[in-house]
Design a protein around this motif. Sequence first.
Motif, PDB file in Angstrom:
ATOM      1  N   SER A   1       0.831  -1.204   0.000  1.00 46.51           N
ATOM      2  CA  SER A   1       0.000   0.000   0.000  1.00 46.51           C
ATOM      3  C   SER A   1       0.872   1.263   0.000  1.00 46.51           C
ATOM      4  O   SER A   1       0.526   2.265  -0.624  1.00 46.51           O
ATOM      5  CB  SER A   1      -0.948  -0.013   1.189  1.00 46.51           C
ATOM      6  N   HIS A   2       2.024   1.180   0.657  1.00 43.21           N
ATOM      7  CA  HIS A   2       2.922   2.334   0.659  1.00 43.21           C
ATOM      8  C   HIS A   2       3.540   2.550  -0.717  1.00 43.21           C
ATOM      9  O   HIS A   2       3.689   3.684  -1.179  1.00 43.21           O
ATOM     10  CB  HIS A   2       4.019   2.156   1.707  1.00 43.21           C
ATOM     11  N   VAL A   3       3.908   1.439  -1.358  1.00 43.97           N
ATOM     12  CA  VAL A   3       4.430   1.544  -2.718  1.00 43.97           C
ATOM     13  C   VAL A   3       3.358   2.167  -3.612  1.00 43.97           C
ATOM     14  O   VAL A   3       3.629   3.028  -4.446  1.00 43.97           O
ATOM     15  CB  VAL A   3       4.837   0.151  -3.259  1.00 43.97           C
ATOM     16  N   GLY A   4       2.125   1.734  -3.387  1.00 47.03           N
ATOM     17  CA  GLY A   4       1.003   2.274  -4.150  1.00 47.03           C
ATOM     18  C   GLY A   4       0.874   3.785  -3.976  1.00 47.03           C
ATOM     19  O   GLY A   4       0.621   4.512  -4.941  1.00 47.03           O
ATOM     20  N   PHE A   5       1.087   4.257  -2.782  1.00 44.89           N
ATOM     21  CA  PHE A   5       1.011   5.694  -2.523  1.00 44.89           C
ATOM     22  C   PHE A   5       2.055   6.445  -3.336  1.00 44.89           C
ATOM     23  O   PHE A   5       1.740   7.455  -3.989  1.00 44.89           O
ATOM     24  CB  PHE A   5       1.218   5.965  -1.023  1.00 44.89           C
ATOM     25  N   GLY A   6       3.301   5.947  -3.322  1.00 43.60           N
ATOM     26  CA  GLY A   6       4.362   6.582  -4.096  1.00 43.60           C
ATOM     27  C   GLY A   6       4.010   6.626  -5.568  1.00 43.60           C
ATOM     28  O   GLY A   6       4.113   7.671  -6.226  1.00 43.60           O
ATOM     29  N   ALA A   7       3.538   5.476  -6.080  1.00 47.80           N
ATOM     30  CA  ALA A   7       3.203   5.392  -7.505  1.00 47.80           C
ATOM     31  C   ALA A   7       2.048   6.321  -7.859  1.00 47.80           C
ATOM     32  O   ALA A   7       2.046   6.974  -8.904  1.00 47.80           O
ATOM     33  CB  ALA A   7       2.844   3.945  -7.855  1.00 47.80           C
ATOM     34  N   LEU A   8       1.093   6.422  -6.954  1.00 48.39           N
ATOM     35  CA  LEU A   8      -0.077   7.286  -7.180  1.00 48.39           C
ATOM     36  C   LEU A   8       0.334   8.750  -7.265  1.00 48.39           C
ATOM     37  O   LEU A   8      -0.106   9.491  -8.158  1.00 48.39           O
ATOM     38  CB  LEU A   8      -1.054   7.079  -6.015  1.00 48.39           C
ATOM     39  N   ALA A   9       1.228   9.152  -6.354  1.00 52.12           N
ATOM     40  CA  ALA A   9       1.681  10.542  -6.336  1.00 52.12           C
ATOM     41  C   ALA A   9       2.431  10.859  -7.622  1.00 52.12           C
ATOM     42  O   ALA A   9       2.205  11.913  -8.249  1.00 52.12           O
ATOM     43  CB  ALA A   9       2.583  10.778  -5.123  1.00 52.12           C
ATOM     44  N   VAL A  10       3.295   9.932  -8.050  1.00 52.44           N
ATOM     45  CA  VAL A  10       4.055  10.158  -9.282  1.00 52.44           C
ATOM     46  C   VAL A  10       3.110  10.222 -10.483  1.00 52.44           C
ATOM     47  O   VAL A  10       3.236  11.099 -11.347  1.00 52.44           O
ATOM     48  CB  VAL A  10       5.106   9.027  -9.481  1.00 52.44           C
ATOM     49  N   ALA A  11       2.130   9.311 -10.507  1.00 56.40           N
ATOM     50  CA  ALA A  11       1.196   9.280 -11.625  1.00 56.40           C
ATOM     51  C   ALA A  11       0.424  10.586 -11.732  1.00 56.40           C
ATOM     52  O   ALA A  11       0.260  11.143 -12.833  1.00 56.40           O
ATOM     53  CB  ALA A  11       0.232   8.110 -11.474  1.00 56.40           C
ATOM     54  N   SER A  12      -0.023  11.126 -10.613  1.00 50.47           N
ATOM     55  CA  SER A  12      -0.813  12.350 -10.718  1.00 50.47           C
ATOM     56  C   SER A  12       0.072  13.555 -11.025  1.00 50.47           C
ATOM     57  O   SER A  12      -0.362  14.505 -11.665  1.00 50.47           O
ATOM     58  CB  SER A  12      -1.675  12.565  -9.473  1.00 50.47           C
ATOM     59  N   ALA A  13       1.367  13.494 -10.598  1.00 49.22           N
ATOM     60  CA  ALA A  13       2.289  14.568 -10.949  1.00 49.22           C
ATOM     61  C   ALA A  13       2.524  14.583 -12.461  1.00 49.22           C
ATOM     62  O   ALA A  13       2.671  15.639 -13.070  1.00 49.22           O
ATOM     63  CB  ALA A  13       3.611  14.384 -10.216  1.00 49.22           C
ATOM     64  N   LEU A  14       2.558  13.393 -13.059  1.00 53.86           N
ATOM     65  CA  LEU A  14       2.805  13.291 -14.502  1.00 53.86           C
ATOM     66  C   LEU A  14       1.509  13.370 -15.307  1.00 53.86           C
ATOM     67  O   LEU A  14       1.513  13.189 -16.521  1.00 53.86           O
ATOM     68  CB  LEU A  14       3.519  11.962 -14.820  1.00 53.86           C
ATOM     69  N   ASN A  15       0.392  13.599 -14.592  1.00 52.09           N
ATOM     70  CA  ASN A  15      -0.911  13.673 -15.239  1.00 52.09           C
ATOM     71  C   ASN A  15      -1.277  12.406 -16.011  1.00 52.09           C
ATOM     72  O   ASN A  15      -1.817  12.467 -17.119  1.00 52.09           O
ATOM     73  CB  ASN A  15      -0.956  14.868 -16.201  1.00 52.09           C
ATOM     74  N   MET A  16      -0.971  11.272 -15.437  1.00 54.77           N
ATOM     75  CA  MET A  16      -1.313  10.006 -16.095  1.00 54.77           C
ATOM     76  C   MET A  16      -2.492   9.351 -15.373  1.00 54.77           C
ATOM     77  O   MET A  16      -2.775   9.667 -14.223  1.00 54.77           O
ATOM     78  CB  MET A  16      -0.110   9.058 -16.070  1.00 54.77           C
ATOM     79  N   GLN A  17      -3.165   8.450 -16.095  1.00 54.14           N
ATOM     80  CA  GLN A  17      -4.238   7.662 -15.480  1.00 54.14           C
ATOM     81  C   GLN A  17      -3.669   6.912 -14.267  1.00 54.14           C
ATOM     82  O   GLN A  17      -2.785   6.081 -14.430  1.00 54.14           O
ATOM     83  CB  GLN A  17      -4.704   6.632 -16.510  1.00 54.14           C
ATOM     84  N   PRO A  18      -4.134   7.211 -13.051  1.00 54.15           N
ATOM     85  CA  PRO A  18      -3.489   6.604 -11.882  1.00 54.15           C
ATOM     86  C   PRO A  18      -3.440   5.073 -11.900  1.00 54.15           C
ATOM     87  O   PRO A  18      -2.411   4.482 -11.590  1.00 54.15           O
ATOM     88  CB  PRO A  18      -4.314   7.118 -10.702  1.00 54.15           C
ATOM     89  N   LEU A  19      -4.541   4.414 -12.301  1.00 50.98           N
ATOM     90  CA  LEU A  19      -4.564   2.946 -12.235  1.00 50.98           C
ATOM     91  C   LEU A  19      -3.535   2.309 -13.168  1.00 50.98           C
ATOM     92  O   LEU A  19      -2.929   1.297 -12.838  1.00 50.98           O
ATOM     93  CB  LEU A  19      -5.949   2.400 -12.573  1.00 50.98           C
ATOM     94  N   TYR A  20      -3.342   2.931 -14.354  1.00 51.00           N
ATOM     95  CA  TYR A  20      -2.404   2.363 -15.325  1.00 51.00           C
ATOM     96  C   TYR A  20      -0.973   2.374 -14.805  1.00 51.00           C
ATOM     97  O   TYR A  20      -0.163   1.539 -15.196  1.00 51.00           O
ATOM     98  CB  TYR A  20      -2.466   3.113 -16.660  1.00 51.00           C
ATOM     99  N   VAL A  21      -0.655   3.358 -13.980  1.00 50.20           N
ATOM    100  CA  VAL A  21       0.699   3.414 -13.426  1.00 50.20           C
ATOM    101  C   VAL A  21       0.787   2.553 -12.169  1.00 50.20           C
ATOM    102  O   VAL A  21       1.693   1.736 -12.012  1.00 50.20           O
ATOM    103  CB  VAL A  21       1.073   4.873 -13.085  1.00 50.20           C
ATOM    104  N   THR A  22      -0.193   2.726 -11.301  1.00 50.37           N
ATOM    105  CA  THR A  22      -0.099   2.111  -9.974  1.00 50.37           C
ATOM    106  C   THR A  22      -0.155   0.590 -10.034  1.00 50.37           C
ATOM    107  O   THR A  22       0.630  -0.081  -9.361  1.00 50.37           O
ATOM    108  CB  THR A  22      -1.232   2.621  -9.063  1.00 50.37           C
ATOM    109  N   ILE A  23      -1.085   0.044 -10.828  1.00 49.01           N
ATOM    110  CA  ILE A  23      -1.230  -1.426 -10.834  1.00 49.01           C
ATOM    111  C   ILE A  23       0.065  -2.128 -11.233  1.00 49.01           C
ATOM    112  O   ILE A  23       0.565  -2.970 -10.481  1.00 49.01           O
ATOM    113  CB  ILE A  23      -2.439  -1.875 -11.693  1.00 49.01           C
ATOM    114  N   PRO A  24       0.696  -1.762 -12.389  1.00 44.21           N
ATOM    115  CA  PRO A  24       1.949  -2.471 -12.720  1.00 44.21           C
ATOM    116  C   PRO A  24       3.050  -2.277 -11.675  1.00 44.21           C
ATOM    117  O   PRO A  24       3.733  -3.250 -11.313  1.00 44.21           O
ATOM    118  CB  PRO A  24       2.377  -1.862 -14.053  1.00 44.21           C
ATOM    119  N   VAL A  25       3.199  -1.050 -11.175  1.00 46.61           N
ATOM    120  CA  VAL A  25       4.269  -0.799 -10.202  1.00 46.61           C
ATOM    121  C   VAL A  25       4.061  -1.651  -8.957  1.00 46.61           C
ATOM    122  O   VAL A  25       4.995  -2.308  -8.467  1.00 46.61           O
ATOM    123  CB  VAL A  25       4.316   0.704  -9.815  1.00 46.61           C
TER     124      VAL A  25
END
Lengths: 275, 234
Positions: free
Chosen positions: A48-72
């Motif tokens: 869940s913590h890894v997910g938080f990091g990935a989510l923050a990066v995804a929204s900073a890059l303006n990407m679909q959050p699920l597409y980034v977070t799930i693979p990471v």
Amino acid sequence: MFQILQEMISYSFLTRALVVGSLVSLCAALLGVTLVLKKYAMIGDGLSHVGFGALAVASALNMQPLYVTIPVVVIAAFFLLRISENSAIKGDSAIALISSGSLAIGVVVASVNGTNTDLSNYLFGSILSVSKKDEIICIAVSIVVVLIYILFYHRIFAITFDENFAKATGLHTQAYNVVIAALTAITIVLGMRLMGTLLISSLIIFPSLSAMRVFKHFHFVVIGAAVCSVLCFFAGMTASYCYELPSGASVVLVNMFALAVCAVVGSIINRLKKH
Amino acid sequence: MSLLQCKDVSMGYEGKTMLQNINFQVNEGDYLCIVGENGSGKSTLLKGLLRLKSLAGGEIILGDGLLQKEIGYLPQRLPSQKNFPASVYEIVLSGRLNQLGWRPFYTKEDKRIVRERMEWMGIWHLKKESFSVLSGGQQQRVMLARALCATSKLLVLDEPVTGLDPIVTKEMYDLILRINREQNITIIMVSHDTKASMEQATHILHLGKEQLFFGTCEQYENSEIGKKFLKEGA
């Protein structure tokens, strides 16, 4: 009670939150029984913590959050599983390192990006965060998790109880571990924004612990955990709606209460059996 | 053709050789005890036989139509299993795992065999009990019943009596001997207990990083190494 529920589902965002939340609760409870018994519960927390990091990066890059977070998070799951299989003590600290590291990355990225206000939503969850797309993905994933659980139930039991024995009978235990870790990762990502990254792992751990207080047969523990988890989620959401409490935290509080009740019931059953 | 044959087997861990020059065979109906000091490679060899660890060299040949997955295995007792929430029946049933193939569920035939094996072990009346409330001896019987569900030919036992009191230990040994004699199931057992091994087994394999002795019990008693080791144990 019924009236309140009817009132709640008149808001479409609340209906979505209820659907996604109860499905995530169900999946998390099913996977949680195995994770807790195999002593992999910390992996859920790490993910869940890894997910938080990935989510923050995804929204900073303006990407679909699920597409980034799930693979990471799925990749992180393989990684964490590897670590915990190799050595128990080192694995423990490695999970802590990865958790706090990802959290730090997430916090820094979010603040540089100027989205400080969202931070508490990420960490503690928000019912407004569930989109239509999340709902569809969530339904699909839940069906997969439940189907896998039913079809592979006997194999999952064997691996959870005694991995070496299962391996000696020719089962590819490593493949099953990877599947369980991947499903856990996806479940966590789906529930993360609703429940909050700091709170989502409770959905994995609480229901199975509660069920284990009362039941001593594996199939009862699994069913008990699933039922307990979904009921606690609804109770928590209802409480949150009625008393304007934060939703994720309310669900966790209800789970804590359920664990306490189960512990008392369990010790009463034990005492009755002894007499 | 023997049931199981090891040819020049060697095993290692991260480049270090733990075991080498292992050459022995087990025939149908044999009762082989693997003895040796701590760290002599007994458990490592068992893991090799079960393909839980890969061999560094040599080969293990199975004969008499024995399939790799049809070896019944009784692992060393794990502390984590003591409080596992599962019923006796659920655990023994999981011994039929190797018969599942692509099927998701067990058949009536599986359940019949489970019942038969549990009756052999005298634990059928405990089927609904939780594993965690059983005594150490009862738990070992459950694990033995599970191993028997997986095989009708070869049982591999890793220190089956560790942590049991003397009376229960004796019961356990009698049970294993009965399985060997009455059901004609071949036994390979790792043991610390040399005295009991000599009473029970037909063959002895003595390890000390390599094969120090292999032969029948009488041959072992008359061999140099056997005399020395048996004296130390007594």
